[in-house]
Structure formats: structure tokens, C-alpha cells
Scaffold this active site. Structure first.
Site, PDB file in Angstrom:
ATOM      1  N   HIS A  11       0.810  -1.219   0.000  1.00 17.94           N
ATOM      2  CA  HIS A  11       0.000   0.000   0.000  1.00 17.94           C
ATOM      3  C   HIS A  11       0.848   1.275   0.000  1.00 17.94           C
ATOM      4  CE1 HIS A  11      -3.784  -2.314   1.572  1.00 17.94           C
ATOM      5  NE2 HIS A  11      -3.571  -2.482   0.288  1.00 17.94           N
ATOM      6  N   CYS A  40       4.839  12.980  -7.477  1.00 22.58           N
ATOM      7  CA  CYS A  40       4.348  14.191  -8.144  1.00 22.58           C
ATOM      8  C   CYS A  40       3.167  13.839  -9.043  1.00 22.58           C
ATOM      9  CB  CYS A  40       5.466  14.838  -8.956  1.00 22.58           C
ATOM     10  SG  CYS A  40       4.866  16.269  -9.890  1.00 22.58           S
ATOM     11  N   CYS A  79       4.631  15.058 -12.868  1.00 22.57           N
ATOM     12  CA  CYS A  79       5.711  14.360 -13.585  1.00 22.57           C
ATOM     13  C   CYS A  79       5.913  12.932 -13.083  1.00 22.57           C
ATOM     14  CB  CYS A  79       7.017  15.156 -13.495  1.00 22.57           C
ATOM     15  SG  CYS A  79       7.784  15.126 -11.856  1.00 22.57           S
ATOM     16  N   CYS A 133       9.147  20.436 -10.450  1.00 22.57           N
ATOM     17  CA  CYS A 133       8.531  20.741 -11.754  1.00 22.57           C
ATOM     18  C   CYS A 133       7.322  21.657 -11.600  1.00 22.57           C
ATOM     19  CB  CYS A 133       8.139  19.448 -12.470  1.00 22.57           C
ATOM     20  SG  CYS A 133       6.558  18.751 -11.934  1.00 22.57           S
ATOM     21  N   GLU A 166      -8.130 -10.895  17.162  1.00 19.35           N
ATOM     22  CA  GLU A 166      -9.518 -11.371  17.081  1.00 19.35           C
ATOM     23  C   GLU A 166      -9.613 -12.369  15.940  1.00 19.35           C
ATOM     24  OE1 GLU A 166     -11.892  -7.973  15.914  1.00 19.35           O
ATOM     25  OE2 GLU A 166     -10.857  -7.862  14.000  1.00 19.35           O
ATOM     26  N   ALA A 178       0.354  -9.787  18.810  1.00 17.55           N
ATOM     27  CA  ALA A 178       1.497 -10.232  18.008  1.00 17.55           C
ATOM     28  C   ALA A 178       2.815 -10.051  18.773  1.00 17.55           C
ATOM     29  CB  ALA A 178       1.542  -9.445  16.705  1.00 17.55           C
TER      30      ALA A 178
HETATM   31  P1  OAD Z   1      -7.395  -3.261  10.375  1.00 17.43           P
HETATM   32  O1  OAD Z   1      -7.551  -2.136  11.346  1.00 17.43           O
HETATM   33  O2  OAD Z   1      -8.498  -3.501   9.415  1.00 17.43           O
HETATM   34  O3  OAD Z   1      -7.165  -4.617  11.165  1.00 17.43           O
HETATM   35  C1  OAD Z   1      -6.245  -4.724  12.219  1.00 17.43           C
HETATM   36  C2  OAD Z   1      -6.345  -6.122  12.808  1.00 17.43           C
HETATM   37  O4  OAD Z   1      -5.294  -6.273  13.752  1.00 17.43           O
HETATM   38  C3  OAD Z   1      -7.665  -6.421  13.539  1.00 17.43           C
HETATM   39  O5  OAD Z   1      -8.146  -7.701  13.162  1.00 17.43           O
HETATM   40  C4  OAD Z   1      -7.252  -6.426  15.027  1.00 17.43           C
HETATM   41  O6  OAD Z   1      -8.000  -7.340  15.810  1.00 17.43           O
HETATM   42  C5  OAD Z   1      -5.814  -6.870  14.937  1.00 17.43           C
HETATM   43  N1  OAD Z   1      -4.950  -6.399  16.042  1.00 17.43           N
HETATM   44  C6  OAD Z   1      -5.012  -5.242  16.755  1.00 17.43           C
HETATM   45  N2  OAD Z   1      -4.021  -5.171  17.643  1.00 17.43           N
HETATM   46  C7  OAD Z   1      -3.286  -6.321  17.511  1.00 17.43           C
HETATM   47  C8  OAD Z   1      -2.119  -6.834  18.157  1.00 17.43           C
HETATM   48  N3  OAD Z   1      -1.483  -6.160  19.105  1.00 17.43           N
HETATM   49  N4  OAD Z   1      -1.670  -8.047  17.753  1.00 17.43           N
HETATM   50  C9  OAD Z   1      -2.305  -8.752  16.779  1.00 17.43           C
HETATM   51  N5  OAD Z   1      -3.414  -8.312  16.149  1.00 17.43           N
HETATM   52  C10 OAD Z   1      -3.887  -7.102  16.498  1.00 17.43           C
HETATM   53  O7  OAD Z   1      -5.994  -3.006   9.622  1.00 17.43           O
HETATM   54  P2  OAD Z   1      -5.461  -3.698   8.289  1.00 17.43           P
HETATM   55  O8  OAD Z   1      -5.920  -5.097   8.183  1.00 17.43           O
HETATM   56  O9  OAD Z   1      -4.013  -3.438   8.208  1.00 17.43           O
HETATM   57  O10 OAD Z   1      -5.402   0.460   3.448  1.00 17.43           O
HETATM   58  O11 OAD Z   1      -6.186  -2.833   7.178  1.00 17.43           O
HETATM   59  C11 OAD Z   1      -5.949  -3.108   5.832  1.00 17.43           C
HETATM   60  C12 OAD Z   1      -5.968  -1.851   5.016  1.00 17.43           C
HETATM   61  O12 OAD Z   1      -7.176  -1.132   5.272  1.00 17.43           O
HETATM   62  C13 OAD Z   1      -4.885  -0.875   5.354  1.00 17.43           C
HETATM   63  O13 OAD Z   1      -3.671  -1.150   4.694  1.00 17.43           O
HETATM   64  C14 OAD Z   1      -5.465   0.423   4.887  1.00 17.43           C
HETATM   65  C15 OAD Z   1      -6.877   0.283   5.377  1.00 17.43           C
HETATM   66  O14 OAD Z   1      -7.860   0.954   4.665  1.00 17.43           O
HETATM   67  C16 OAD Z   1      -5.255   1.610   2.786  1.00 17.43           C
HETATM   68  O15 OAD Z   1      -5.190   2.685   3.348  1.00 17.43           O
HETATM   69  C17 OAD Z   1      -5.190   1.431   1.311  1.00 17.43           C
END
Ligand code: OAD
Length: 242
Positions: free
Chosen positions: A122, A130, A133, A153, A218, A234
Site C-alpha cells: 500500500h 508528483c 511528472c 517541476c 480477534e 502479536a
Molecule cells: P485493520 O484495522 O483492518 O485490522 C487490524 C487487525 O489487527 C484487527 O483484526 C485487530 O484485531 C488486529 N490487532 C489489533 N491489535 C493487535 C495486536 N497487538 N496483535 C495482533 N493483532 C492485532 O488493519 P489492516 O488489516 O491493516 O489500506 O487494514 C488493511 C488496510 O485497510 C490498510 O492497509 C489500509 C486500510 O484501509 C489503505 O489505506 C489502502
């Protein structure tokens, strides 16, 4: 499988594996103090993604979008890797393993922890691109004299982040798919895994024969379909495991 046997089987698979992919999300950085997206108090609770994470939002109000990313830069700059990031980096250093960290995170903490092969699906908080350009540059500023900042630019600079509705960087995505198809174990850590195509990476690994271990706070869809699921933080589970 009873919990202890599940842990043991997963641990043995990781000890034996020569090719491993870690597929990570915001949960990995939660213990560094960075907000996730979809948990209570997450980033998408404070602001709707359509307002800050789409090309349309940037076209409409680039300064507002930049302020959101500058705040995320400031938060990320003030943190450091936690035991989960460090355990993954350390695991890759031991033995002769081929390890890829395929991450949806944009905070750069895997690299700070010492992971070498990090594939950022991501994009990165720490780069600009930019609009005119296309030049991509490293940039660690947490404030700009002019917002939005300008390229040499004259074009407008945007965060080099993949927004909703945009394609993933093709070479990075191809490298991630290839690593997924080659790996023996894919460890899915700290992600709700609901954002595609990134979330398809563990399925690609499974289809090619890899075992899947999910470490998450979760239960998620990936967790239900995985070979092993370890529920918890984690930063507590991985150091003991790897
Ligand atoms: P999420 O916020 O959707 O999910 C985070 C996950 O991590 C959840 O299932 C939590 O339960 C878990 N979690 C929280 N704390 C934790 C810990 N200490 N140890 C283990 N697990 C834990 O975040 P992402 O899955 O990263 O994209 O979201 C995916 C994408 O959605 C991101 O890259 C972003 C967002 O929109 C863009 O911005 C394009």
C-alpha cells in the site's frame, strides 16, 4: 486441535520452513502505539476513508488529505518497532531462510526493525509522488511550509500511498504473489484482511500448498480458514514463537 498441540505444530512448521512469507497489517504496529483502522478508536472511526484515502478526496481538498498523512507521519516518527517487528526480522536472520515481509502497512517499522525483504503493497508514508511528472522521492518531513507541497517541476506532490480505487504497485504485487506461491508457511499477522487485492495473498499461498498460521487479536475470516490460529497480541506471541 487442542491449543497446545496447535501451538506445537505451528512452531515446528516454522522451525523447519525454509521459505516463509509474513503477511502483515496495522495490528503489528498497534503495540508500537499506532492506531489500526477498524478497531474501536481506529483511524477509520475518526475520519471516513472516502475523505482522505481516495484520489477524488485529494483532488477536492489536497490540504485536508495532507494534514491527515502528516499527522500519521508524526505519529509514526515518534514510535519504534515492537517485539513483533523485531521477532520477524530476527527470524529472517537465523539459518538460511528466504523470508519476505508482505505488508499493508505504510509506517516503515518493519525496515527499522531490520527486515530486509519488505514488500509494501500500500505504498509508504515516507515517500511523495508528483501528480504532474510522476517523480517519487523519499521525504520524512512532518510539516511543510506550503500544504500541499510542490515538486521541483511545479506539480502537486501527493503521498505515495495506494488509495481506494487505485491499483497496487504492479512490481511489488507481482513479487508478493511470487513469494506467496513459493513459501511453505504464510504467517498472517495483525490484519482484518478485508481489503483486496492485498488480502488475497494468503489465499494464493494456500492454493500453492503453503500452511497458513494466523496471529491476530480477534478471529477473522483468514483465521477461520487457517491451519493454525493463535489469538492474542502479536508482540507477545511472535517473540516466543519465532
Ligand atoms: P485493520 O484495522 O483492518 O485490522 C487490524 C487487525 O489487527 C484487527 O483484526 C485487530 O484485531 C488486529 N490487532 C489489533 N491489535 C493487535 C495486536 N497487538 N496483535 C495482533 N493483532 C492485532 O488493519 P489492516 O488489516 O491493516 O489500506 O487494514 C488493511 C488496510 O485497510 C490498510 O492497509 C489500509 C486500510 O484501509 C489503505 O489505506 C489502502
Amino acid at each position: 486441535m487442542p491449543r497446545d498441540r496447535e501451538r506445537l505444530a505451528a512452531r515446528e512448521a516454522l522451525a523447519r520452513a525454509r521459505r516463509v512469507v509474513f503477511f502483515t497489517g496495522a495490528g503489528v504496529s498497534a503495540e508500537s502505539g499506532l492506531a489500526t483502522f477498524r478497531d474501536a478508536g481506529g483511524l477509520w472511526e475518526g475520519v471516513r476513508p472516502e475523505r482522505v484515502a481516495t484520489p477524488e478526496a485529494f483532488a477536492e481538498d489536497p490540504a485536508f488529505v495532507w494534514r491527515f498523512y502528516l499527522a500519521r507521519r508524526a505519529a509514526a516518527a515518534a514510535t519504534s518497532p515492537n517485539p513483533a517487528h523485531r521477532a520477524m526480522a530476527e527470524y529472517a536472520r537465523s539459518d538460511h531462510r528466504e523470508v519476505a515481509v508482505v505488508t499493508q502497512n505504510v509506517d516503515g517499522l518493519h525496515q527499522v526493525a531490520g527486515s530486509a525483504n519488505v514488500l509494501e503493497l500500500h505504498g509508504s508514508l515516507w515517500r511523495t509522488r508528483c501528480e504532474a511528472c510522476g517523480a517519487v522521492a523519499e521525504d520524512r518531513a512532518t510539516s511543510f511550509s506550503e500544504v500541499p507541497p510542490r515538486c521541483r517541476c511545479g506539480g502537486m506532490l501527493r503521498p505515495d500511498i495506494v488509495w481506494f480505487g487505485e491499483a497496487l504497485p504492479p512490481t511489488v504485487f507481482q513479487a508478493a504473489s511470487q513469494a506467496a506461491r513459493r513459501c511453505e508457511v504464510c504467517v498472517v499477522v495483525g490484519t482484518s484482511a478485508v481489503v483486496y487485492p492485498a488480502a488475497g495473498i494468503p489465499y494464493e499461498a494456500a492454493r500453492a500448498g503453503a500452511r497458513i498460521l494466523v496471529v491476530n487479536a480477534e478471529e477473522t475470516e483468514h483465521a477461520r480458514e487457517a491451519d493454525w490460529f493463535l489469538e492474542g497480541k502479536a508482540g507477545e506471541i511472535l517473540p516466543d514463537f519465532l
